[in-house]
Scaffold this motif. Structure first.
Motif, PDB file in Angstrom:
ATOM      1  N   ARG A   1       0.832  -1.211   0.000  1.00 14.71           N
ATOM      2  CA  ARG A   1       0.000   0.000   0.000  1.00 14.71           C
ATOM      3  C   ARG A   1       0.864   1.258   0.000  1.00 14.71           C
TER       4      ARG A   1
ATOM      5  N   TYR B   1      -3.705   6.580   7.567  1.00 16.47           N
ATOM      6  CA  TYR B   1      -4.303   5.241   7.474  1.00 16.47           C
ATOM      7  C   TYR B   1      -5.487   5.217   6.512  1.00 16.47           C
ATOM      8  N   LYS B   2      -6.195   6.359   6.401  1.00 19.37           N
ATOM      9  CA  LYS B   2      -7.297   6.423   5.428  1.00 19.37           C
ATOM     10  C   LYS B   2      -6.758   6.415   4.000  1.00 19.37           C
ATOM     11  N   LYS B   3      -5.648   7.137   3.784  1.00 21.72           N
ATOM     12  CA  LYS B   3      -5.041   7.174   2.449  1.00 21.72           C
ATOM     13  C   LYS B   3      -4.583   5.776   2.027  1.00 21.72           C
TER      14      LYS B   3
ATOM     15  N   GLY C   1      -5.985   3.070   2.856  1.00 18.83           N
ATOM     16  CA  GLY C   1      -7.136   2.179   2.647  1.00 18.83           C
ATOM     17  C   GLY C   1      -7.619   1.445   3.873  1.00 18.83           C
ATOM     18  N   TYR C   2      -7.170   1.862   5.060  1.00 21.62           N
ATOM     19  CA  TYR C   2      -7.639   1.236   6.306  1.00 21.62           C
ATOM     20  C   TYR C   2      -8.827   2.031   6.843  1.00 21.62           C
ATOM     21  N   ASN C   3      -9.799   1.317   7.398  1.00 24.74           N
ATOM     22  CA  ASN C   3     -10.995   1.969   7.912  1.00 24.74           C
ATOM     23  C   ASN C   3     -10.778   2.595   9.283  1.00 24.74           C
ATOM     24  N   SER C   4      -9.784   2.112  10.014  1.00 20.08           N
ATOM     25  CA  SER C   4      -9.512   2.631  11.351  1.00 20.08           C
ATOM     26  C   SER C   4      -8.048   2.399  11.701  1.00 20.08           C
ATOM     27  N   TYR C   5      -7.581   3.071  12.742  1.00 19.43           N
ATOM     28  CA  TYR C   5      -6.214   2.859  13.210  1.00 19.43           C
ATOM     29  C   TYR C   5      -6.042   1.442  13.750  1.00 19.43           C
TER      30      TYR C   5
ATOM     31  N   GLU D   1      -7.534  -1.206  12.618  1.00 16.81           N
ATOM     32  CA  GLU D   1      -7.387  -2.104  11.467  1.00 16.81           C
ATOM     33  C   GLU D   1      -5.948  -2.083  10.959  1.00 16.81           C
TER      34      GLU D   1
END
Length: 281
Positions: free
Chosen positions: A7, A55-57, A59-63, A65
């Motif tokens: 990623r 983390y959003k950039k 592609g994770y929905n939350s820290y 995750e």
């Protein structure tokens, strides 16, 4: 699903300096999955919203995750300990085979870490430029030298494997700048190999050394040095894994030379194969 590293590579061009600082901390920390968002922000010297944007950039929905993904990936990457892959008296043949594979995988990874790409390419170029190629080794290393010579002779030219120290000395005494010696010694302290390599070098030959440590005596004589790494477990003091990784390094050299030899190399290899095929029923 893409890994954390994949990623990062995918978003590399769009990452900001602030986000790079966060990634550096995640990569260097021994257990990044234990860091709270506040701790990660403090270590990175950024704000918590910057961590959220990263983390959003990626592609994770939350820290959370992101931390779970890191924990899983690090667990998969962690190599087994030497104790776990040591061969035990009660091990079945299939278990022993699997453990040897694990040990070899570790050795390959360790050798890759020590591999100097410039030295590898220098060795490839010199092999191709030399008129005569000599493989020197004694004991188990002599067996690897024979295997290496067997590969490279398929490309044509004069290629010779020499295990006897007297023969090695005689050949070394007549060498010049058109010659190349590939000398193998896991310990790097075999007196006879040291002596003949010094003689070959003094007579103008290019000396490629393959050994286990850049601090050994033999390494000091190298025009080009390649280092192999291997852990021999307590029940394997007979250089089993170091021998395998030497073979892998020799195969790597051969494959690079073949790739650089182009059509002429392929022609010579096919000629060699045909010569052997004619000897079979």
């Amino acid at each position: 699903m893409s890994s954390f590293q994949e990623r990062i590579k995918g978003k590399k061009k769009s990452l900001t300096t602030t986000e790079d600082k966060i990634i550096v901390q995640l990569q260097k920390h021994e257990k990044p999955f234990l860091l709270s968002m506040n701790e990660l922000a403090l270590l990175s010297e950024v704000s918590e919203p910057s961590v959220v944007r990263l983390y959003k950039k990626l592609g994770y929905n939350s820290y959370q995750e992101l931390k779970v993904a890191l924990a899983q990936e690090l667990a998969e990457m962690k190599p087994p300990s030497l104790e776990e892959i040591d061969i035990m008296p009660g091990d079945a043949a299939t278990i022993i085979f699997e453990k040897i594979g694990e040990q070899f995988s570790q050795a390959v990874a360790m050798t890759k870490e020590k591999m100097n790409l410039n030295h590898m390419e220098s060795a490839v170029k010199k092999i191709m430029d030399s008129e005569r190629l000599y493989f020197f080794g004694q004991g188990l290393s002599g067996t690897i030298a024979e295997d290496g010579a067997h590969k490279f002779m398929r490309l044509g030219g004069m290629t010779l494997s020499v295990k006897d120290p007297h023969y090695q000395a005689i050949y070394a005494s007549h060498m010049n700048e058109k010659d190349m010696v590939i000398a193998l010694s896991h310990s790097g302290e075999t007196i006879d190999i040291i002596n003949v390599c010094e003689m070959a070098k003094n007579n103008g030959a290019f000396v490629l050394i393959i050994t286990s440590n850049d601090k050994v005596t033999l390494a000091e004589l190298a025009d080009c040095l390649l280092v192999t790494q291997a852990h021999e477990t307590t029940r394997q003091a007979d250089a089993m894994i170091s021998r395998l990784v030497q073979l892998a390094l020799m195969d790597t050299l051969y494959a690079r030379v073949v790739a650089e030899s182009g059509g002429e190399g392929k022609t010579n290899i096919n000629r060699s194969r045909l010569a052997v095929t004619r000897m079979k029923k």
